[in-house]
Design a protein around this motif. Structure first.
Motif, PDB file in Angstrom:
ATOM      1  N   GLN A   1      43.706  32.454  46.914  1.00  0.00           N
ATOM      2  CA  GLN A   1      44.396  31.221  46.529  1.00  0.00           C
ATOM      3  C   GLN A   1      43.662  29.962  47.002  1.00  0.00           C
ATOM      4  O   GLN A   1      44.005  28.857  46.585  1.00  0.00           O
ATOM      5  CB  GLN A   1      45.823  31.260  47.054  1.00  0.00           C
ATOM      6  N   SER A   2      42.646  30.131  47.858  1.00  0.00           N
ATOM      7  CA  SER A   2      41.835  28.987  48.276  1.00  0.00           C
ATOM      8  C   SER A   2      40.669  28.722  47.316  1.00  0.00           C
ATOM      9  O   SER A   2      39.921  27.757  47.505  1.00  0.00           O
ATOM     10  CB  SER A   2      41.290  29.216  49.689  1.00  0.00           C
ATOM     11  N   LEU A   3      40.528  29.555  46.273  1.00  0.00           N
ATOM     12  CA  LEU A   3      39.444  29.356  45.308  1.00  0.00           C
ATOM     13  C   LEU A   3      39.700  28.101  44.475  1.00  0.00           C
ATOM     14  O   LEU A   3      40.855  27.720  44.260  1.00  0.00           O
ATOM     15  CB  LEU A   3      39.345  30.567  44.371  1.00  0.00           C
ATOM     16  N   PRO A   4      38.661  27.451  43.977  1.00  0.00           N
ATOM     17  CA  PRO A   4      38.840  26.264  43.128  1.00  0.00           C
ATOM     18  C   PRO A   4      39.680  26.602  41.897  1.00  0.00           C
ATOM     19  O   PRO A   4      39.441  27.619  41.225  1.00  0.00           O
ATOM     20  CB  PRO A   4      37.407  25.886  42.739  1.00  0.00           C
ATOM     21  N   SER A   5      40.644  25.754  41.591  1.00  0.00           N
ATOM     22  CA  SER A   5      41.550  26.024  40.465  1.00  0.00           C
ATOM     23  C   SER A   5      40.828  26.119  39.123  1.00  0.00           C
ATOM     24  O   SER A   5      41.223  26.937  38.274  1.00  0.00           O
ATOM     25  CB  SER A   5      42.661  24.974  40.413  1.00  0.00           C
ATOM     26  N   PRO A   6      39.764  25.325  38.860  1.00  0.00           N
ATOM     27  CA  PRO A   6      39.065  25.500  37.575  1.00  0.00           C
ATOM     28  C   PRO A   6      38.453  26.892  37.413  1.00  0.00           C
ATOM     29  O   PRO A   6      38.452  27.454  36.316  1.00  0.00           O
ATOM     30  CB  PRO A   6      37.978  24.422  37.614  1.00  0.00           C
ATOM     31  N   LEU A   7      37.940  27.462  38.503  1.00  0.00           N
ATOM     32  CA  LEU A   7      37.360  28.792  38.442  1.00  0.00           C
ATOM     33  C   LEU A   7      38.447  29.823  38.143  1.00  0.00           C
ATOM     34  O   LEU A   7      38.271  30.709  37.300  1.00  0.00           O
ATOM     35  CB  LEU A   7      36.664  29.123  39.760  1.00  0.00           C
ATOM     36  N   VAL A   8      39.576  29.716  38.831  1.00  0.00           N
ATOM     37  CA  VAL A   8      40.687  30.642  38.595  1.00  0.00           C
ATOM     38  C   VAL A   8      41.176  30.532  37.154  1.00  0.00           C
ATOM     39  O   VAL A   8      41.429  31.543  36.480  1.00  0.00           O
ATOM     40  CB  VAL A   8      41.842  30.369  39.578  1.00  0.00           C
ATOM     41  N   SER A   9      41.283  29.297  36.653  1.00  0.00           N
ATOM     42  CA  SER A   9      41.730  29.075  35.282  1.00  0.00           C
ATOM     43  C   SER A   9      40.751  29.693  34.283  1.00  0.00           C
ATOM     44  O   SER A   9      41.166  30.275  33.267  1.00  0.00           O
ATOM     45  CB  SER A   9      41.887  27.578  35.009  1.00  0.00           C
ATOM     46  N   ASP A  10      39.462  29.592  34.560  1.00  0.00           N
ATOM     47  CA  ASP A  10      38.453  30.177  33.674  1.00  0.00           C
ATOM     48  C   ASP A  10      38.600  31.693  33.582  1.00  0.00           C
ATOM     49  O   ASP A  10      38.352  32.296  32.531  1.00  0.00           O
ATOM     50  CB  ASP A  10      37.046  29.844  34.174  1.00  0.00           C
ATOM     51  N   LEU A  11      38.982  32.316  34.688  1.00  0.00           N
ATOM     52  CA  LEU A  11      39.068  33.781  34.740  1.00  0.00           C
ATOM     53  C   LEU A  11      40.403  34.313  34.228  1.00  0.00           C
ATOM     54  O   LEU A  11      40.517  35.509  33.929  1.00  0.00           O
ATOM     55  CB  LEU A  11      38.838  34.265  36.173  1.00  0.00           C
ATOM     56  N   ALA A  12      41.396  33.454  34.142  1.00  0.00           N
ATOM     57  CA  ALA A  12      42.743  33.896  33.779  1.00  0.00           C
ATOM     58  C   ALA A  12      42.804  34.658  32.461  1.00  0.00           C
ATOM     59  O   ALA A  12      43.427  35.744  32.401  1.00  0.00           O
ATOM     60  CB  ALA A  12      43.700  32.702  33.764  1.00  0.00           C
ATOM     61  N   PRO A  13      42.226  34.167  31.355  1.00  0.00           N
ATOM     62  CA  PRO A  13      42.354  34.901  30.091  1.00  0.00           C
ATOM     63  C   PRO A  13      41.805  36.325  30.160  1.00  0.00           C
ATOM     64  O   PRO A  13      42.335  37.236  29.526  1.00  0.00           O
ATOM     65  CB  PRO A  13      41.553  34.041  29.103  1.00  0.00           C
ATOM     66  N   MET A  14      40.730  36.514  30.902  1.00  0.00           N
ATOM     67  CA  MET A  14      40.134  37.837  31.023  1.00  0.00           C
ATOM     68  C   MET A  14      40.944  38.750  31.937  1.00  0.00           C
ATOM     69  O   MET A  14      41.129  39.939  31.657  1.00  0.00           O
ATOM     70  CB  MET A  14      38.693  37.699  31.525  1.00  0.00           C
ATOM     71  N   LEU A  15      41.468  38.203  33.030  1.00  0.00           N
ATOM     72  CA  LEU A  15      42.142  39.033  34.035  1.00  0.00           C
ATOM     73  C   LEU A  15      43.629  39.259  33.774  1.00  0.00           C
ATOM     74  O   LEU A  15      44.177  40.304  34.156  1.00  0.00           O
ATOM     75  CB  LEU A  15      41.969  38.393  35.419  1.00  0.00           C
ATOM     76  N   ASN A  16      44.301  38.316  33.156  1.00  0.00           N
ATOM     77  CA  ASN A  16      45.761  38.388  33.073  1.00  0.00           C
ATOM     78  C   ASN A  16      46.310  39.653  32.423  1.00  0.00           C
ATOM     79  O   ASN A  16      47.306  40.211  32.910  1.00  0.00           O
ATOM     80  CB  ASN A  16      46.319  37.139  32.384  1.00  0.00           C
ATOM     81  N   PRO A  17      45.723  40.150  31.338  1.00  0.00           N
ATOM     82  CA  PRO A  17      46.267  41.398  30.772  1.00  0.00           C
ATOM     83  C   PRO A  17      46.249  42.561  31.761  1.00  0.00           C
ATOM     84  O   PRO A  17      47.211  43.330  31.851  1.00  0.00           O
ATOM     85  CB  PRO A  17      45.357  41.658  29.562  1.00  0.00           C
ATOM     86  N   LEU A  18      45.158  42.693  32.527  1.00  0.00           N
ATOM     87  CA  LEU A  18      45.075  43.764  33.513  1.00  0.00           C
ATOM     88  C   LEU A  18      45.983  43.499  34.711  1.00  0.00           C
ATOM     89  O   LEU A  18      46.565  44.425  35.281  1.00  0.00           O
ATOM     90  CB  LEU A  18      43.629  43.926  33.991  1.00  0.00           C
ATOM     91  N   LEU A  19      46.091  42.235  35.112  1.00  0.00           N
ATOM     92  CA  LEU A  19      46.993  41.891  36.213  1.00  0.00           C
ATOM     93  C   LEU A  19      48.423  42.312  35.888  1.00  0.00           C
ATOM     94  O   LEU A  19      49.140  42.849  36.739  1.00  0.00           O
ATOM     95  CB  LEU A  19      46.936  40.394  36.500  1.00  0.00           C
TER      96      LEU A  19
END
Length: 301
Positions: free
Chosen positions: A249-267
């Protein structure tokens, strides 16, 4: 209930596989060595390139042409691995063994081809961004990106992004293995293991036809054992805890947002909350960058 002699622990590196291995080694019926790289070596032994006509140019074809059927070669490989692991268990007065080498997940399909349903597969999954943060730290400490990571680093220059993609591939592999092996496998989450180790492990050992021994939780981290290739972090811990969860949760929010579309289905499939996906314009990112520089200049003055 599964009473197969061997258990193969699989998960993306930094997902808690070493913790699981040490817990198994503390069980009165299981011996679990430090990473042997044995199963991965067996998997690489049958690796092959392919001609344009689809013929595999590797040891299986080579030995097949020499008169050895594929199944015989695979059986001999299995006997080789079992011989070492059975002897290790016997030398430590145990009936059964558990094998864990961190990067085995990246050759899990070949491992399954060799060992089939003759072993029990125990998978562990951890939140991908916690895995990524921990993996970046590990590689910085070791001073190397392991070879299994090279394809991801080449495609994704941001290290956290690279490890997030390797986690996605590893998790898909683990889930596919679980579907094929059915009752001969079990997948748990790292977060459940560290937040409620007793209940989680009771379910694991019940599946394996063994009793959960509460003393294992203390013995796993405190007992002396053979030292070898392993995650060094667990050797600095005296108890199982969940303080490493949520560090992402300390990661930069733009980086997390970039990864969301790829990761969210598996999450979602793995029972984790979806990541926020709120793209930020380049104009806003540039202003944020300049503001950061201004703050640093003020601190300097």
């Amino acid at each position: 209930m599964n009473t197969k002699k061997g258990v193969v622990i699989l998960g993306h590196p930094r997902s808690g596989t070493t913790l699981l291995r040490r817990i198994f080694n503390a069980h009165p019926e299981f011996a679990s060595p430090p990473e042997t790289h044995l199963l991965g070596a067996c998997a690489r032994f049958i690796d092959a390139d392919y001609t344009a006509d689809g013929v595999d140019m590797g040891v299986l074809s080579g030995l097949n042409f020499a008169g050895f059927e594929d199944e015989e070669v695979l059986s001999r490989l299995k006997e080789l691995a079992f011989g070492f692991l059975d002897t290790f268990a016997q030398n430590h007065g145990k009936r059964r063994w558990a094998e864990k080498t961190a990067f085995d997940i990246f050759c899990a399909d070949a491992i399954e081809r060799i060992f089939g349903d003759s072993v029990f597969y125990l998978g562990i999954i951890r939140h991908p961004l916690d895995v990524a943060v921990s993996s970046v730290e590990f590689c910085a400490t070791a001073g190397v990106y392991p070879s299994s990571m090279h394809p991801y680093i080449k495609r994704h220059p941001r290290p956290v992004e690279a490890f997030a993609h390797s986690w996605a591939d590893a998790t898909k592999t683990l889930m596919g293995l679980g579907e094929r092996q059915g009752e001969n496998s079990l997948i748990i989450r790292y977060e459940d293991l560290v937040e409620d180790p007793a209940d989680t492990l009771e379910a694991v050992f019940a599946k394996l036809g063994e009793s959960f021994v509460p003393d294992m939780l203390e013995d796993a981290l405190e007992r002396s054992e053979i030292l070898g290739f392993s995650d060094h972090k667990t050797y600095g811990e005296s108890s199982i805890h969940s303080s490493s969860s949520g560090r992402w949760q300390s990661l930069p929010s733009p980086l997390v947002s970039d990864l969301a579309p790829m990761l969210n289905p598996l999450l979602e499939v793995c029972g984790y909350d979806a990541l926020s996906h709120r793209p930020i314009s380049q104009d806003r990112l540039r202003r944020r960058y300049l503001s950061g520089l201004a703050v640093q200049m003020q601190k300097k003055n």
